[in-house]
Design an enzyme around this catalytic site. Structure first.
Site, PDB file in Angstrom:
ATOM      1  N   VAL B  21      -5.913  -4.594  -6.868  1.00  0.00           N
ATOM      2  CA  VAL B  21      -6.412  -5.722  -6.080  1.00  0.00           C
ATOM      3  C   VAL B  21      -7.816  -6.110  -6.540  1.00  0.00           C
ATOM      4  CG1 VAL B  21      -6.960  -6.560  -3.763  1.00  0.00           C
ATOM      5  CG2 VAL B  21      -5.012  -5.020  -4.104  1.00  0.00           C
ATOM      6  N   VAL B 143      -3.059  -7.239   6.613  1.00  0.00           N
ATOM      7  CA  VAL B 143      -1.716  -7.364   7.183  1.00  0.00           C
ATOM      8  C   VAL B 143      -0.916  -8.396   6.401  1.00  0.00           C
ATOM      9  CG1 VAL B 143      -0.364  -7.943   9.240  1.00  0.00           C
ATOM     10  CG2 VAL B 143      -2.544  -6.759   9.492  1.00  0.00           C
ATOM     11  N   GLY B 198       7.514   1.219  -8.664  1.00  0.00           N
ATOM     12  CA  GLY B 198       6.126   1.153  -8.198  1.00  0.00           C
ATOM     13  C   GLY B 198       5.972   0.555  -6.814  1.00  0.00           C
ATOM     14  N   GLU B 201       5.112   4.956  -3.069  1.00  0.00           N
ATOM     15  CA  GLU B 201       4.250   5.998  -3.626  1.00  0.00           C
ATOM     16  C   GLU B 201       5.072   7.266  -3.853  1.00  0.00           C
ATOM     17  OE1 GLU B 201       0.528   5.878  -3.169  1.00  0.00           O
ATOM     18  OE2 GLU B 201       0.425   3.917  -2.183  1.00  0.00           O
ATOM     19  N   LYS B 216      -0.649  -1.966  11.028  1.00  0.00           N
ATOM     20  CA  LYS B 216      -0.580  -3.427  11.041  1.00  0.00           C
ATOM     21  C   LYS B 216      -0.171  -3.951  12.416  1.00  0.00           C
ATOM     22  CE  LYS B 216       0.286  -3.411   6.092  1.00  0.00           C
ATOM     23  NZ  LYS B 216       1.347  -3.230   5.063  1.00  0.00           N
TER      24      LYS B 216
END
Lengths: 443, 443
Positions: B21, B143, B198, B201, B216
């Protein structure tokens, strides 16, 4: 420029129009339980100080919270009253309504409106006028009712490079097409049912010919790409040529027929904005948007695919969108500070519709005799339109041919159709639909 | 309180974290074409002035725009630098990250974050801290990735009486459930495939046991109902008990199995927030949200049903949401003025899960002998759980019974299951799923 601020938490509202939407909004603001809930959520109280209507004779409501003494037929006087902070316009109309917007903004009042036709034509000029007088102009309810697509484009996606927006933004036509799909009824019967239920007007032209969707497409395009687009510049086709057979055939091929408002950027600075009946793959999120619902699908470089879905019309959902704008305007008055400076619109070139490419669906009624198919397909070939699939459906002495093409230019397809009309063996050129290919815009 | 303003159009950003990110965001801000497009759209330039990472050894990018001299392992020093306007946190973690938020906010820098776990736990306290120091705190990316649901709840629906929010907010579990549905594979195989791609995890607990969705759900509930909810207060079940047979059976009954985060108001001031694998009717807009996509369905008194749909994870979509927040923070700095005063949270009572009602799906493996069904159904009856449908599926010496109940209390259903486990003829109590009835929340 001066920005009007409010140091108390009561915002005074002038309401223009008291139909479905106006009355629903008045109820959200004035009915005691709603008023209390709104204060609890926002810390704000909205006081309706005047309601402009065309006639004082019509009975509007018997409710306790309805104060008939607020009604007036003098809208022009109401919008410039000094005790008005925000003018909410839900009366419709263009030429007679525009001066009211101008008067309100010039006197420093903010304006909240649901008027797509007016905004599609005068939105940019009014935004500039609002800025010059320190006022806000908001019109979330003008596109897709309660669906907050304008805010999302303006705020959440302000940094995003949006590449395409595709919307089901007219509930009437979506209701008609959904009914044709689910019940197999003809266009005329579906329209009559929509009229019976109040989803379509007595004169349905604005909806079924795509004029309403074109106004919304223009508003979406100008916000998504920050450029000037008016409704008159939108290529527009309606749904009156779509038959129950087309819808059923599309379903069989794995598609739903939807009237889409499309705005897309082509190679950087070229733009296309159009309204077209389109075959959408069943797996695409837009395909399952049924009945009177609206949805807008957005594609951007970083965000990928986004869709917003909800009620596109009706008194309460539309009033909900107006209320969201009202709260935003009120918060902005409280904050004070400078308004956001509107950027100069980007210069974008509208690419002519003839140069837009798409896959196509086309039906032809032809004489059922040998050699017809060769003659017909030769015409496609002459214009470089490659056929992806063809099915023949018997019709007595005639046959109906249903073609789906590979991607071709609209111009080439128009030329093909023009020439097909001249063929003796072709009795009738039927419906032309655009086809969104599987995976396109949904990868 | 003082609000930091900026009189030029360059906003200086400290980036905490440079994974998927962080790198995607840095590229959106610094890559020359992106930078120009962003300036064109917003009139703003963002300058990354420092990037905190855990190790300077890892190679991050070969791109020209990547300035390795910005990297530092001293996040604590970076967040209090005087030349920082906004701190963007995309490194994750709670206990070690919270002090960085506090330092940044106390020094007047605004914070933009994608950290759902931290925000679910400390969001309200941090919002207050931000307000006290004239800073902004934004966390849209926490979220549903690129889906702008938090803004819509906070802005567009600020005046709306939201009654229920239901979200598919975890892409990993939705990918697994979609794969089980479309390919008929077992849970373990679908999980392995998600890990290979991917999407999951190595240790998938946070996703498959619903912890991520619970964070969330807490954030959604606190924004939708303006009240305090922490992740620990969310009733939570994961998807590890859901079998391929359950998914296939649900499909046959006309449902899709989804892990839903649900927040709803019950009778005014009571609240329920929960994460549960749920059967969603095929016609409901949430049912067709496939693969790694996220969606949040909102119901409100005036707006009716709304849904937002999009990419819930991935570097670019998450960075897109962070960028939207950055632009908002920057605009707010430009405007100056007073910040929005946070209202005191509403006091809402969490209704215990045992008192929540729902329809249920339950499978039982039982001995295939006469009289079993009577014994089993008697247990349902004793707890007042009424059976809507039952199907028996042969399994060699055993039989599997698949029940769908009418609406009953969770407490009654738990008691039923507890007693069923004690019956000798019951070999195994299988999966319990909640069932959203047709028309519920989609009328």
């Amino acid at each position: 420029m001066a920005r009007r601020t409010s140091d108390n938490s009561t915002i005074r509202v002038a309401l223009l129009g008291c139909g479905n939407v106006g009355l629903a909004l008045y109820e959200l603001l004035a009915e005691p339980q709603n008023k209390q809930a709104l204060f609890q959520r926002t810390g704000l109280t909205f006081e309706v100080v005047g309601i402009a209507v065309s006639s004082l004779k019509r009975k509007r409501s018997d409710a306790d919270w309805f104060d008939a003494s607020l009604l007036t037929t003098n809208a022009a006087a109401l919008v410039v009253r000094e005790d008005v902070d925000v003018v909410v316009e839900v009366m419709g109309g263009i030429d007679e309504t525009l001066p009211l917007f101008e008067k309100a903004l010039k006197s420093g009042s903010s304006v909240v409106s649901a008027n797509k036709a007016l905004l599609a034509r005068h939105g940019r000029a009014l935004a500039r006028l609002a800025f010059n007088h320190g006022a806000d102009l908001r019109y979330e309810a003008a596109v897709a009712g309660a669906v907050p697509i304008l805010r999302v484009l303006r705020d959440a996606l302000s940094g995003e490079q949006v590449t395409r927006v595709m919307g089901i933004v007219n509930g009437t036509t979506n209701f008609i097409l959904s009914l044709m799909d689910h019940e197999g009824v003809a266009y005329g019967d579906a329209l009559a049912e929509a009229q019976r239920l109040g989803y379509a007007e007595k004169d349905p032209t604005a909806d079924v010919e795509g004029y309403d969707a074109a106004s919304k497409a223009a508003i979406l395009a100008s916000l998504a790409f920050d450029c000037k687009v008016s409704a008159a510049e939108v290529s527009r086709e309606g749904i009156t040529q779509v038959s129950a057979e087309d819808v059923a055939f599309a379903r069989q091929l794995g598609y739903a027929v939807k009237l889409l408002a499309i705005a897309e950027v082509l190679e950087g600075t070229e733009l296309s904005v159009r309204v077209q009946p389109t075959m959408v793959p069943a797996a695409h999120p837009l395909a399952s948007v049924d009945g009177a619902f609206n949805a807008v699908f957005v594609e951007g470089e970083a965000c990928g695919e986004l869709m917003l879905y909800g009620r596109g019309a009706g008194g309460k959902p539309t009033a909900s969108a107006v209320l969201g704008d009202l709260v935003e305007v009120a918060r902005s008055m409280h904050r004070g500070g400078a308004p956001d400076v509107p950027l100069s619109p980007r210069t974008m070139v509208k690419r002519p519709i003839a140069q837009i490419s798409s896959a196509f669906y086309l039906t032809l009624d032809v004489a059922d005799q040998p050699g017809v198919l060769a003659k017909v397909t030769e015409v496609f070939g002459q214009h470089g339109v490659s056929i992806r699939s063809m099915e023949q459906v018997g019709l007595g002495d005639e046959a109906r041919l249903v073609f789906v093409t590979h991607r071709a230019l609209e111009g080439a397809m128009s030329a093909t159709i023009k020439q097909l009309r001249r063929l003796k063996v072709v009795d009738r050129v039927g419906t032309l639909l655009r086809v969104i290919e599987n995976g396109e815009g949904n990868s």
